[in-house]
Motif scaffolding. Structure first.
Motif, PDB file in Angstrom:
ATOM      1  N   ILE A  92       0.952  -1.061  -0.166  1.00 57.61           N
ATOM      2  CA  ILE A  92       0.143  -0.050  -0.162  1.00 57.61           C
ATOM      3  C   ILE A  92       1.032   1.403   0.436  1.00 57.61           C
ATOM      4  O   ILE A  92      -0.104   2.189  -0.722  1.00 57.61           O
ATOM      5  N   ALA A  93       1.833   1.134   0.639  1.00 53.19           N
ATOM      6  CA  ALA A  93       2.994   2.754   0.701  1.00 53.19           C
ATOM      7  C   ALA A  93       3.661   2.462  -0.066  1.00 53.19           C
ATOM      8  O   ALA A  93       3.543   3.752  -0.970  1.00 53.19           O
ATOM      9  N   ALA A  94       3.949   1.793  -0.636  1.00 44.92           N
ATOM     10  CA  ALA A  94       4.759   1.456  -2.253  1.00 44.92           C
ATOM     11  C   ALA A  94       3.758   2.430  -3.481  1.00 44.92           C
ATOM     12  O   ALA A  94       4.081   2.702  -4.522  1.00 44.92           O
ATOM     13  N   LEU A  95       3.228   1.519  -3.543  1.00 45.11           N
ATOM     14  CA  LEU A  95       1.410   1.686  -4.562  1.00 45.11           C
ATOM     15  C   LEU A  95       1.626   3.710  -4.413  1.00 45.11           C
ATOM     16  O   LEU A  95       0.884   4.211  -5.475  1.00 45.11           O
ATOM     17  N   LYS A  96       1.376   4.379  -2.998  1.00 42.17           N
ATOM     18  CA  LYS A  96       0.851   5.506  -3.084  1.00 42.17           C
ATOM     19  C   LYS A  96       1.834   6.093  -3.513  1.00 42.17           C
ATOM     20  O   LYS A  96       1.726   7.405  -3.924  1.00 42.17           O
ATOM     21  N   SER A  97       3.056   5.700  -3.591  1.00 43.76           N
ATOM     22  CA  SER A  97       4.558   7.062  -3.816  1.00 43.76           C
ATOM     23  C   SER A  97       5.055   6.607  -5.986  1.00 43.76           C
ATOM     24  O   SER A  97       5.769   7.197  -5.546  1.00 43.76           O
ATOM     25  N   PRO A 139     -10.817  -1.591 -12.882  1.00 42.37           N
ATOM     26  CA  PRO A 139     -10.286  -1.749 -12.095  1.00 42.37           C
ATOM     27  C   PRO A 139      -9.563  -0.447 -11.999  1.00 42.37           C
ATOM     28  O   PRO A 139      -8.454  -0.287 -11.068  1.00 42.37           O
ATOM     29  N   SER A 140      -9.073  -0.058 -13.452  1.00 44.71           N
ATOM     30  CA  SER A 140      -8.230   1.461 -13.546  1.00 44.71           C
ATOM     31  C   SER A 140      -8.755   2.147 -12.841  1.00 44.71           C
ATOM     32  O   SER A 140      -7.902   3.318 -12.649  1.00 44.71           O
ATOM     33  N   THR A 141     -10.515   2.622 -12.915  1.00 48.18           N
ATOM     34  CA  THR A 141     -10.729   3.528 -11.879  1.00 48.18           C
ATOM     35  C   THR A 141     -10.628   3.569 -10.243  1.00 48.18           C
ATOM     36  O   THR A 141     -10.051   4.176  -9.889  1.00 48.18           O
ATOM     37  N   LEU A 142     -10.787   2.194 -10.637  1.00 46.37           N
ATOM     38  CA  LEU A 142     -10.263   1.650  -8.589  1.00 46.37           C
ATOM     39  C   LEU A 142      -9.145   1.746  -8.185  1.00 46.37           C
ATOM     40  O   LEU A 142      -8.399   2.106  -6.792  1.00 46.37           O
ATOM     41  N   ALA A 143      -7.744   1.424  -9.019  1.00 42.43           N
ATOM     42  CA  ALA A 143      -6.543   1.699  -8.832  1.00 42.43           C
ATOM     43  C   ALA A 143      -6.450   3.489  -8.501  1.00 42.43           C
ATOM     44  O   ALA A 143      -5.148   3.455  -7.979  1.00 42.43           O
ATOM     45  N   CYS A 144      -6.605   3.891  -9.057  1.00 42.47           N
ATOM     46  CA  CYS A 144      -6.831   5.562  -8.641  1.00 42.47           C
ATOM     47  C   CYS A 144      -7.533   5.484  -7.115  1.00 42.47           C
ATOM     48  O   CYS A 144      -7.010   6.579  -6.813  1.00 42.47           O
ATOM     49  N   CYS A 145      -7.737   5.064  -6.094  1.00 42.40           N
ATOM     50  CA  CYS A 145      -8.648   4.907  -5.350  1.00 42.40           C
ATOM     51  C   CYS A 145      -7.681   4.174  -4.326  1.00 42.40           C
ATOM     52  O   CYS A 145      -5.931   3.537  -4.429  1.00 42.40           O
ATOM     53  N   ASP A 146      -7.713   4.778  -3.192  1.00 41.38           N
ATOM     54  CA  ASP A 146      -6.517   4.677  -2.014  1.00 41.38           C
ATOM     55  C   ASP A 146      -7.721   3.275  -1.695  1.00 41.38           C
ATOM     56  O   ASP A 146      -8.608   2.518  -2.051  1.00 41.38           O
ATOM     57  N   GLU A 147      -6.810   2.662  -0.251  1.00 40.77           N
ATOM     58  CA  GLU A 147      -7.840   1.448   0.568  1.00 40.77           C
ATOM     59  C   GLU A 147      -8.972   1.533   1.131  1.00 40.77           C
ATOM     60  O   GLU A 147      -9.390   0.454   1.454  1.00 40.77           O
ATOM     61  N   THR A 148      -8.786   2.383   1.400  1.00 42.32           N
ATOM     62  CA  THR A 148     -10.490   2.368   2.320  1.00 42.32           C
ATOM     63  C   THR A 148     -11.538   2.688   1.362  1.00 42.32           C
ATOM     64  O   THR A 148     -12.606   2.361   1.792  1.00 42.32           O
ATOM     65  N   VAL A 149     -11.807   2.197  -0.343  1.00 43.26           N
ATOM     66  CA  VAL A 149     -12.290   1.941  -1.121  1.00 43.26           C
ATOM     67  C   VAL A 149     -13.136   0.343  -1.048  1.00 43.26           C
ATOM     68  O   VAL A 149     -14.419   0.291  -1.300  1.00 43.26           O
ATOM     69  N   LEU A 153       1.701  -5.543  -9.006  1.00 43.48           N
ATOM     70  CA  LEU A 153       0.215  -5.398  -8.265  1.00 43.48           C
ATOM     71  C   LEU A 153      -0.344  -3.942  -8.535  1.00 43.48           C
ATOM     72  O   LEU A 153       0.443  -3.449  -8.509  1.00 43.48           O
ATOM     73  N   CYS A 154      -1.513  -4.231  -8.265  1.00 44.37           N
ATOM     74  CA  CYS A 154      -2.504  -2.721  -8.146  1.00 44.37           C
ATOM     75  C   CYS A 154      -3.285  -2.677  -6.834  1.00 44.37           C
ATOM     76  O   CYS A 154      -3.933  -3.955  -6.474  1.00 44.37           O
ATOM     77  N   MET A 155      -3.662  -1.070  -6.538  1.00 39.24           N
ATOM     78  CA  MET A 155      -4.962  -1.531  -5.551  1.00 39.24           C
ATOM     79  C   MET A 155      -5.682  -2.120  -5.511  1.00 39.24           C
ATOM     80  O   MET A 155      -6.058  -2.360  -4.458  1.00 39.24           O
ATOM     81  N   VAL A 156      -6.290  -2.289  -6.702  1.00 36.14           N
ATOM     82  CA  VAL A 156      -7.713  -3.562  -6.263  1.00 36.14           C
ATOM     83  C   VAL A 156      -6.569  -4.268  -6.480  1.00 36.14           C
ATOM     84  O   VAL A 156      -8.171  -5.137  -5.504  1.00 36.14           O
TER      85      VAL A 156
END
Length: 391
Positions: free
Chosen positions: A34-39, A235-245, A65-68
């Motif tokens: 999660i930390a890496a994906l946000k960076s 998934p490409s839209t969800l990948a731009c969210c964070d884990e709170t979704v 990996l992506c946030m999805v």
């Protein structure tokens, strides 16, 4: 003519200007991912397994990996009550079980061979790239604490996707005349094998469909009772969210989830609704981790110095990678990209590339009933057949 023009090209020709891959060690945890994906600037990160115990120091990219991947994992039943424990799980639990999605290839691999690998199911081709002598002597910027080195045994890598190959073929589309002007219906590349969810159904019931569509690089169509296409959960839209979704997926309907992840962030009333429903479902762990924040991870990898994320989580689903604001990389909304059965191949290619998607939905002209989907692999199949005579 097209075959003679394109056959000499190799994958190295498509790698020009490609940035090196940021990487995450296979020994990392979900929280580290999660930390890496946000960076990272991209929406995904490569995962590497490195064996430095021998003299050969073997390093292999084992997946991406992506946030999805994170969101679908957190929505699993076993992780709902104890998300803090789930965050300490090894990153391997996020990797797709399918083999061959990521393939290492040499720079000399031909364009035709690369297309064959994509048609066999590969999604990313990992290729070593040359580092110019000038770049080697440039002063190095201080690395971000959340991004891992892009080199493995002194070698940098990039990867090619189906989008890269379709974009390259589009640059030589005139060589394939009259193929590009034929309709997608005449070419037989419309398929009805896709994921769909009812607009009024619980979003949680679509988690499996979201995961499968991610693996296939497509999307989940959102339809009404009559089969009319209303939108999509991409998934490409969800990948731009964070884990709170993940909290929104567990509590909202599919239609409300579309509003939650749309550009501009979710309405405040939907955010409050998510919190109330989490409490009603007695998912106190989800409330504590994803609504109240912050969370922390005491994870540490055996061979990497990994930071633990400590930034409070935003309550909205749409966040930038810095943890606040909206993602600058979002270029599309929950509305789906559509075409018609009479649309030409080149028109659909341009539409998909312009909107950074690997598929386009096909609808009826009169009532927007969903007929099927056209994907990059289906397009590449046609070009591969056109190249076949010279091989």
């Amino acid at each position: 003519m097209a075959a003679a023009h394109l056959y000499p090209y190799v994958v190295a020709d498509l790698c020009l200007g490609k940035p090196p891959l940021p990487s995450l060690p296979a020994t990392a945890t979900v929280a580290d991912a999660i930390a890496a994906l946000k960076s990272v600037q991209d929406n995904c990160i490569s995962v590497w397994s490195c064996d430095h115990s021998s003299s050969r120091r073997n390093c292999t990219c084992v997946g991406k990996l992506c946030m999805v991947d994170v969101v679908c994992f957190l929505c699993q039943k076993d992780n709902l009550d104890s998300p803090a424990v789930a965050l300490k799980s090894p990153v391997s639990v996020l990797l797709p079980k399918s083999e061959g999605l990521v393939r290492h290839v040499e720079p000399s691999t031909s364009l035709v061979e690369a297309i064959d690998l994509i048609l066999q199911g590969a999604q990313n081709l990992v290729i070593p790239i040359k580092t110019s002598s000038r770049r080697k002597h440039l002063p190095k910027s201080p690395p971000s604490p959340l991004i891992f080195p892009t080199t493995h045994n002194g070698q940098e890598f990039c990867w090619l996707t189906p989008e890269d190959i379709v974009r390259f073929l589009l640059g030589s589309i005139g060589q394939f005349s009259p193929l590009p002007t034929l309709s997608i219906d005449a070419l037989g590349i419309i398929t009805d094998d896709f994921e769909a969810a009812d607009y009024h159904s619980p979003a949680s019931s679509a988690v499996g469909a979201i995961s499968r569509s991610l693996a296939r690089q497509t999307s989940v169509a959102v339809v009404d009772a009559g089969g009319m296409l209303i939108g999509e959960i991409s998934p490409s839209t969800l990948a731009c969210c964070d884990e709170t979704v993940s909290a929104a997926i567990l509590t909202l309907s599919t239609g409300d989830l579309m509003a939650y992840i749309d550009c501009g962030g979710p309405p405040e009333e939907i955010v409050r609704l998510v919190e109330e429903r989490l409490k009603a479902k007695k998912l106190e762990g989800m409330v504590e981790e994803f609504v109240l924040g912050p969370y922390s991870s005491n994870s540490a990898s055996s061979d990497e110095d990994l930071p633990s994320p400590t930034t409070p989580l935003a309550r909205a689903g749409r966040v930038g990678r810095s943890g606040s604001g909206y993602s600058a990389r979002m270029v599309r909304r929950a509305e789906a990209m559509v075409c018609h059965r009479w649309s030409s191949l080149v028109a659909v290619m341009i539409q998909a590339i312009a909107h950074r998607v690997s598929y386009v939905w096909v609808i009826e002209d009169d009532d927007c009933t969903l007929l099927g989907i056209v994907t990059f692999p289906k397009m590449l199949q046609i070009f591969r057949q056109h190249l076949k005579p010279i091989i």
